[in-house]
Design an enzyme around this catalytic site. Structure first.
Site, PDB file in Angstrom:
ATOM      1  CG  HIS A 176      -2.112   0.813   1.152  1.00  0.00           C
ATOM      2  ND1 HIS A 176      -2.480   1.695   2.140  1.00  0.00           N
ATOM      3  CD2 HIS A 176      -3.060   0.923   0.190  1.00  0.00           C
ATOM      4  CE1 HIS A 176      -3.598   2.312   1.804  1.00  0.00           C
ATOM      5  NE2 HIS A 176      -3.967   1.857   0.629  1.00  0.00           N
ATOM      6  CE  LYS A 178      -1.538   4.662  -1.542  1.00  0.00           C
ATOM      7  NZ  LYS A 178      -2.277   4.102  -0.415  1.00  0.00           N
ATOM      8  CG  ASP A 183      17.590  13.635 -10.330  1.00  0.00           C
ATOM      9  OD1 ASP A 183      17.585  12.588 -11.002  1.00  0.00           O
ATOM     10  OD2 ASP A 183      17.503  14.769 -10.833  1.00  0.00           O
ATOM     11  CE  LYS A 414      -4.129   6.734   2.730  1.00  0.00           C
ATOM     12  NZ  LYS A 414      -5.357   6.779   1.932  1.00  0.00           N
ATOM     13  CG  ASP A 419       0.109  16.386  22.630  1.00  0.00           C
ATOM     14  OD1 ASP A 419      -1.078  16.342  23.005  1.00  0.00           O
ATOM     15  OD2 ASP A 419       0.990  15.606  23.063  1.00  0.00           O
TER      16      ASP A 419
END
Length: 517
Positions: A176, A178, A183, A414, A419
């Protein structure tokens, strides 16, 4: 006698299934990659533009990482295209989904052009997320400098799902992750896959978040890519897809896409955060960033607890002192997660969680898994928000749900903030699949400005684009929909969802499938 016959029949059927699985695994065996040579990422080179920018930033901010959030989908696409155009040495990209649509084809063709001018392209894709691309992948993989590999591929290409019948446990483990590294000097990491719905090209799009990064975190990000690229779950396209592919068909598809209204709109305005960064016009925030990623052995089902991202993420985050603001498109906390969030709330900490509503989610199974824990979380004092379908806000109102992205979309982001000091941006959903089955990754960023924006989104704007589940004094669950300058609407049942969908969610919740969600 009848019992013995039934038992004999069951034994016979079981033996036949086991034999069939063994035979199919022999006939459709995975190729041998035991002698494959390891490939490594190319280090950042100060002679390249992006390499010079990294060196300049690292000199001015030693040990720090420069970050720039990419909340807007169009910016996220344009930034990827810009980085590809600026690439001079290498491009390493890994994705769960890569669609045959406007954004997917434009990016594939940009990668082809980069390879043609001598850039080494390594593209690692999850085999579940590339429907219809076999001929294009085979053709591109055959070009000089263009290398494509597949994670836990099906050895049966048509129908691909047939592979699950004899190799279910391997194929049920997906990558999953990504990430997009150019470079060895600039990277985009976050929650977006490659497809029009992730870049706000489709009318129905996903709200998501990426971050552009350079500096100290880049070598580690490249190292994680290498670990996946060389892992036992990853296979070269030429070992999985037979034949030379269809390069002519790919060129025809590119021409068709470039002639479309969607592509003309995208290509007409390519100003992006990456472009501004490359021209020295974007101010990065230089701070401490930690990369959290699953060990790729998770794809083989061999990961120990200390190799799971969820275990290290908890240790890195530490305990929230004041508040936790969490956004998860697919939220199934399970008993452990539910106890964790509930204990925080009972201890007086503010806990806010945003997920999709029943009429917004694209995975009914996940919502049913979440719904089982909803009442317990509310009783503990956790504040829940369920994103409304289309947000319930018109474009004319000029209302935006920042920093989650534009309103009027299904949630896919996601991310969470702790805090008001640090923020996680990545691929990890708070559900059993992300924790146990799928490989995941993301950045944990020390940034008061980015974390504060997440918290402000909950405090100031979220009520207008979400339903808020609450418990009445009689302990009955209701959903509150806030409205501008009007009294709120109170729903007695899941708002906006048909009776069929509500009943289906309840029935599915009875099934013992939470570990698959």
């Amino acid at each position: 006698m009848r019992i013995k016959q039934v038992m004999f029949a069951l034994i016979f059927i079981t033996a036949a299934i086991v034999l069939a699985v063994i035979v199919l695994r022999l006939v459709f065996a995975l190729p041998d990659i035991s002698q494959r040579e390891r490939q490594e990422a190319l280090a950042a080179d100060p002679s390249t533009l992006l390499g010079r920018l990294l060196e300049t930033g690292a000199t001015a901010h030693p040990g720090k990482t420069g970050v720039l959030p990419l909340a807007d989908g169009k910016d996220a696409l344009a930034s990827r295209l810009e980085l590809i155009e600026r690439a001079q040495g290498s491009i390493d990209a890994q994705y769960y989904i890569w669609h045959d649509d406007t954004s997917g084809i434009l990016l594939l063709d940009a990668l082809r052009e980069a390879a043609a001018r001598g850039v080494r392209v390594r593209l690692l894709l999850d085999d579940n997320g590339v429907p219809g691309l076999d001929l294009y992948m085979a053709a591109l993989n055959a070009l000089p400098n263009f290398h494509i590999r597949l994670f836990n591929p099906s050895t049966v290409r048509r129908p691909k799902l047939f592979g699950y019948t004899f190799d279910f446990f391997r194929m049920n483990r997906r990558m999953h992750n990504k990430s997009f590294i150019v470079d060895g000097a600039a990277a985009i990491v976050g929650g977006r896959n490659i497809g029009d719905e992730y870049f706000q090209i489709d009318e129905a799009f996903y709200v998501d978040m990426d971050v552009l990064a350079t500096g100290a975190i880049l070598p580690e990000t490249a190292m994680v890519f290498d670990e996946y690229w060389n892992s036992a779950s990853v296979f070269e396209v030429e070992k999985i897809i037979s034949g030379p592919g269809d390069l002519q068909g790919f060129h025809a598809r590119v021409a068709q896409v470039r002639a479309s209204e969607e592509a003309r709109t995208v290509l007409a305005d390519l100003e992006s955060s990456a472009d501004r960064y490359a021209r020295g016009g974007a101010a990065l925030e230089w701070t401490d960033v930690q990369l959290v990623a699953d060990d790729p052995v998770k794809g083989e089902g061999k990961a120990t607890r200390d190799q799971l991202m969820i275990m290290r993420l908890g240790a890195i985050l530490g305990e929230a002192r004041q508040r936790l603001d969490l956004i998860s498109a697919y939220f199934v906390p399970g008993r452990i997660g539910s106890s964790y969030f509930s204990d925080l709330a009972k201890a007086g900490k503010q806990v806010h969680i945003l997920t999709n509503a029943l009429n917004t989610t694209d995975v009914l199974l996940v919502h049913s898994g979440y719904a089982k824990y909803r009442r317990g979380l509310l009783e503990a004092g956790v504040k829940l928000y369920e994103l409304k379908l289309r947000g319930g806000v018109t474009q004319e109102s000029e209302f935006q749900l920042k920093p989650f992205g534009l309103s009027g979309a299904s949630l896919h982001a996601k991310t969470f903030a702790v805090d008001g000091e640090r923020i996680f941006i990545g691929s990890f959903n708070f559900d059993p699949r992300s924790a146990i089955l799928n490989c995941e990754m993301g950045f944990l960023i020390d940034s008061e400005s980015m974390a504060r924006k997440i918290s402000e989104g909950f405090d100031d704007r979220l009520g207008l684009v979400s339903y808020q589940p609450r418990l009445t004094p009689e302990n009955k669950m209701v959903w509150v929909e806030e409205r501008r300058q009007q009294d709120p609407i109170i729903y007695q049942e899941e708002p906006g969802a048909t009776w069929f969908r509500q009943i289906a969610a309840v029935v599915v919740g009875w099934l013992p499938v939470e570990w698959l969600l």
